[in-house]
Structures are given as C-alpha cells and as structure tokens.
Design a protein around this motif. Structure first.
Motif, short mmCIF file in Angstrom:
data_model
loop_
_atom_site.label_atom_id
_atom_site.label_comp_id
_atom_site.label_asym_id
_atom_site.label_seq_id
_atom_site.Cartn_x
_atom_site.Cartn_y
_atom_site.Cartn_z
N CYS A 103 3.57 3.27 5.13
CA CYS A 103 3.11 2.10 5.89
C CYS A 103 1.83 1.52 5.29
N ILE A 104 0.95 2.38 4.79
CA ILE A 104 -0.27 1.90 4.14
C ILE A 104 0.10 1.05 2.93
N HIS A 105 1.06 1.52 2.15
CA HIS A 105 1.50 0.79 0.97
C HIS A 105 2.08 -0.57 1.36
N SER A 106 2.85 -0.62 2.46
CA SER A 106 3.45 -1.88 2.91
C SER A 106 2.39 -2.84 3.42
N TYR A 107 1.40 -2.34 4.16
CA TYR A 107 0.33 -3.21 4.62
C TYR A 107 -0.44 -3.80 3.43
N GLN A 108 -0.63 -3.01 2.39
CA GLN A 108 -1.33 -3.52 1.21
C GLN A 108 -0.52 -4.62 0.53
N LEU A 109 0.82 -4.49 0.54
CA LEU A 109 1.66 -5.54 -0.03
C LEU A 109 1.58 -6.82 0.81
N LEU A 110 1.59 -6.69 2.14
CA LEU A 110 1.56 -7.85 3.01
C LEU A 110 0.27 -8.64 2.86
N GLN A 111 -0.80 -7.98 2.45
CA GLN A 111 -2.08 -8.67 2.31
C GLN A 111 -2.07 -9.70 1.18
N THR A 112 -1.14 -9.56 0.24
CA THR A 112 -1.07 -10.49 -0.88
C THR A 112 0.26 -11.22 -0.94
N LEU A 113 1.21 -10.90 -0.07
CA LEU A 113 2.48 -11.59 -0.03
C LEU A 113 2.27 -13.02 0.47
N PRO A 114 2.82 -14.04 -0.19
CA PRO A 114 2.52 -15.43 0.18
C PRO A 114 2.77 -15.74 1.65
N GLU A 115 3.89 -15.28 2.22
CA GLU A 115 4.21 -15.66 3.60
C GLU A 115 3.37 -14.94 4.64
N THR A 116 2.59 -13.92 4.27
CA THR A 116 1.75 -13.21 5.23
C THR A 116 0.28 -13.21 4.85
N SER A 117 -0.09 -13.94 3.82
CA SER A 117 -1.50 -13.98 3.40
C SER A 117 -2.09 -15.38 3.44
N LYS A 118 -1.25 -16.39 3.74
CA LYS A 118 -1.73 -17.77 3.77
C LYS A 118 -1.14 -18.50 4.95
N LEU A 119 -1.87 -19.51 5.42
CA LEU A 119 -1.39 -20.41 6.47
C LEU A 119 -1.58 -21.84 6.01
N PRO A 120 -0.68 -22.76 6.40
CA PRO A 120 -0.85 -24.17 6.01
C PRO A 120 -2.18 -24.75 6.47
N ASN A 121 -2.59 -24.41 7.69
CA ASN A 121 -3.88 -24.86 8.23
C ASN A 121 -4.61 -23.64 8.80
N GLY A 122 -5.30 -22.94 7.94
CA GLY A 122 -6.00 -21.75 8.39
C GLY A 122 -6.05 -20.68 7.32
N SER A 123 -6.30 -19.46 7.75
CA SER A 123 -6.45 -18.35 6.81
C SER A 123 -5.97 -17.06 7.48
N VAL A 124 -5.75 -16.05 6.66
CA VAL A 124 -5.35 -14.72 7.14
C VAL A 124 -6.27 -13.70 6.50
N SER A 125 -6.96 -12.93 7.32
CA SER A 125 -7.85 -11.87 6.84
C SER A 125 -7.35 -10.53 7.35
N TRP A 126 -7.21 -9.58 6.44
CA TRP A 126 -6.72 -8.25 6.79
C TRP A 126 -7.90 -7.28 6.85
N ILE A 127 -8.00 -6.56 7.97
CA ILE A 127 -9.13 -5.65 8.19
C ILE A 127 -8.56 -4.26 8.46
N ASP A 128 -8.89 -3.31 7.60
CA ASP A 128 -8.45 -1.92 7.77
C ASP A 128 -9.34 -1.25 8.80
N VAL A 129 -8.75 -0.82 9.92
CA VAL A 129 -9.53 -0.20 11.00
C VAL A 129 -9.14 1.26 11.19
N SER A 130 -8.66 1.90 10.12
CA SER A 130 -8.35 3.33 10.20
C SER A 130 -9.64 4.14 10.30
#
Length: 379
Positions: free
Chosen positions: A62-89
């Motif tokens: 799951c850690i590996h998948s979360y790291q992929l989602l942080q740079t995957l285009p459909e989960t790292s960008k928004l047309p009007n806005g931004s996406v920030s990933w925060i590791d809270v482990s």
C-alpha cells in the motif's frame, strides 16, 4: 466557420474565485483514494480546490501504491486547484492535521471539505453554493454532500430515519436546511450516545464546514489521535458537549443539496488491504496499457509520467496479469455515474451497480384507425 473559430479562440476561461480546502483521509486503501480523487476531479465545480491527502499505510504494498498515486496525473493534479500528499504514519496525523488547519486563515481559505476515501461523486456539484450558504447563514453549521431528501437509512449505525422538515435556502433552491435534534435532558459534562444520521453534528463522509470552527473546536482536542476514526470520535464527543452547554456554542442547523450527489461503498467488500491493492494494480496495468495492449512504449510512457525508472515501474506490476481480474467488482467504484439514474434511500451502495432502473412512463403509439360508434339512449 473562421469567424466562429476565431471567436472561440479568443474566449478566455474564467477561473473560479471561490476558494475551498479539502481534507481527504485514507488509511491502507489506495484503491479507494484513487477512485475518490478521480470522481472529485471530474465532478466538483465552482471553486479552486486545494486537496490535502492525509495518508498512512501499514502494508508495504500500500505504501508503494500511495507513492505512485502522488505522481500519477489523474491523482496529483486538478484543473482548478492542487493535490498535496501528506504522510501521517507513525503518529503524525494530529500534528500534520493541526498545522494544515492553522494555515487556512493565513491563506485566506474560509471553508473546508472533510472527505472520506469511501465517497464517490457521480453528479456535478457546484461547491460555491455550499460556501455561499455558510457565508450567508450563520445558523448553519455544516453543509452535508452525502445527504438528500431520499436518504432514510444509515447502515453504519443501523438507523432508519426519514428526512426532517426541510426548508429551501432563499439564495438557491437546490440547497435545503433543517434543524438537528439532540438530547436536551443531559448536561455538557454527561456522556451521551453519538448523534448520527440527520442529527450528526459533523460527519466526515463529505461535509463542508467553516475553517474558523475547525480551528476553534479542534484546538481543544487532546492527543494522541493516530487514526481518522480516533480523530472523528473525539471530535464528535467534544462537539456534542459544546452543543449541550447552557449557552450552546454549536448552531443547530445543517444544510444539504436537494439532489443526490455521491455514493459510498463498504471497503470490506473489496477484501483485505492486500487484495484491494492488487485490484488497483490490475486496473492501472490494463488502463495504461502496460500489459501490452497499447503498444510496447506504454510502460516507458507511464514511467516518464510518474517520474520512476522503467525497472521500478515494471517491478510495481510484477505478478499482476491482465488475464486475471480481481474477484471484487470494480465497475461501481471506478464508474460511480452508473448509480445516478437509480432511486437510492441510502448513500451506502453495493460495488455492482443495479441492473434495473426506475420505470419509464408508457407512451403507446396512437391507433392507425379510430372508429366513432354512435350510441343511443335506450330510454
């Protein structure tokens, strides 16, 4: 055509002026975080949305998948806005959550969308209307996106409760307001069962709340709170006590949209964390053509998009075969629009969309020949 083309080329897209901050909480569920962000990206309109994803995982996969989602285009960008990933482990949820909340006033963000990774939007939502309700109606504490007048069953609490008396918001008739009920016989120092359903003070499924209330009420919570559930439970108990004070600090009204906007799914129906993670990898393998269906350059293209080496990208999909789909049905999770035409009395739905639909009005064709038969009165 040339005049039309030139006119269209000169039209400038007007960016939304409303600011909204979204807090998405996910734990060992990268598949659900992926589906939630896709639906949010597609259907949330009317505001510049800055999403903060508070994620934590105990499974290495799951850690590996979360790291992929942080740079995957459909989960790292928004047309009007931004996406920030925060590791809270490792017990970092409440400190990271508090720091982010305290920055809201500095950044001029007045409203926050609390969002669970189980929420899937299937209809376009003008979130600026929700912000407008909170700005113009101080007596409204929250705007809940998971409720609508059809909802009368809450499976997470095994509660059957129809909608209370609803009144339209004068500024926009698509928003309804109601007054919550609570136990007025108990004092603030006494413990009471949590308010649920239509009477819930702050539901974390999909709720818009004022940033100032987040800063005020959550500053009094005492750590440790290492999971979203612990944070939710302590916040619910604290808000319930403030609501039952002699001079209540919580306004007793909430709002919702008139039409259904989203559905939720029980994460347990997709198996354990490892099974759900394998389902995500299978979907990414087939959707990005890494299985060879889109040509030999697909793996290199995906590796370039996410900023990984080709060997790292192929190692991520090791053991995943396109011919071996997951046991769980992903149709409803990845295409929540399939639930839109159905009449649902609960936000919680099954992973497979219903195959039936609402009955349509009969429209029989007119007869080709009509006969007029004279009738005489027997008298």
């Amino acid at each position: 055509k040339s005049l039309t083309k030139n006119a269209n080329d000169n039209v400038r897209r007007v960016a939304p002026t409303q600011l909204l901050c979204a807090f998405l909480f996910t734990e060992d569920r990268p598949l659900h975080a992926y589906a939630c962000l896709r639906s949010l990206r597609k259907h949330l309109k009317g505001a510049k949305i800055d999403v903060y994803v508070f994620w934590q995982a105990s499974e290495r996969a799951c850690i590996h998948s979360y790291q992929l989602l942080q740079t995957l285009p459909e989960t790292s960008k928004l047309p009007n806005g931004s996406v920030s990933w925060i590791d809270v482990s490792n017990g970092q949820l409440f400190p990271a959550f508090s720091r982010t909340v305290n920055r809201l006033s500095v950044e001029g963000k007045q409203h926050v969308l609390l969002l669970s990774d189980t929420a899937l939007f299937h209809t376009d939502v003008d979130v600026s209307v929700a912000c407008r309700v909170l700005s113009e109606r101080r007596e409204a504490f929250t705007v809940r996106l998971d409720l609508n007048p059809r909802i009368d069953y809450f499976p997470e609490a095994s509660l059957l409760a129809s909608a209370p008396s609803l009144k339209c918001f004068a500024g926009d008739e698509q928003v309804l307001l109601w007054t919550r009920s609570y136990d007025k016989s108990k004092q603030a120092y006494e413990s009471v069962p949590r308010e649920v359903g239509w009477d819930s003070i702050l539901d974390w499924t999909a709720t818009v709340v004022r940033a100032e209330h987040m800063q005020h009420f959550f500053s009094a919570l005492i750590p440790p709170m290492n999971t979203c559930k612990e944070l939710d439970d302590k916040a619910a108990d604290w808000l319930s006590r403030r609501q039952r004070m002699k001079q209540s600090e919580i306004s007793h009204r909430s709002a919702c949209y008139q039409t259904p906007l989203l559905v939720t799914m029980d994460p347990g129906t997709f198996g354990d964390a490892a099974a759900a993670d394998r389902a995500l990898r299978w979907h990414l393998l087939t959707s990005h053509g890494v299985d060879g269906s889109s040509g030999p350059d697909a793996p290199s293209k995906l590796a370039t998009q996410v900023g990984w080496k080709l060997q790292e990208c192929m190692a991520y999909f090791k053991g995943v075969e396109a011919s071996s789909p997951p046991e769980a049905c992903l149709d409803g999770l990845l295409e929540p629009e399939a639930y839109r035409p159905h009449y649902l009395t609960s936000a919680r739905v099954a992973p497979a969309p219903p195959k039936c639909a609402l009955p349509k009005q009969l429209s029989a064709p007119a007869p080709v020949v009509s006969w007029l038969v004279p009738v005489r009165n027997a008298e």
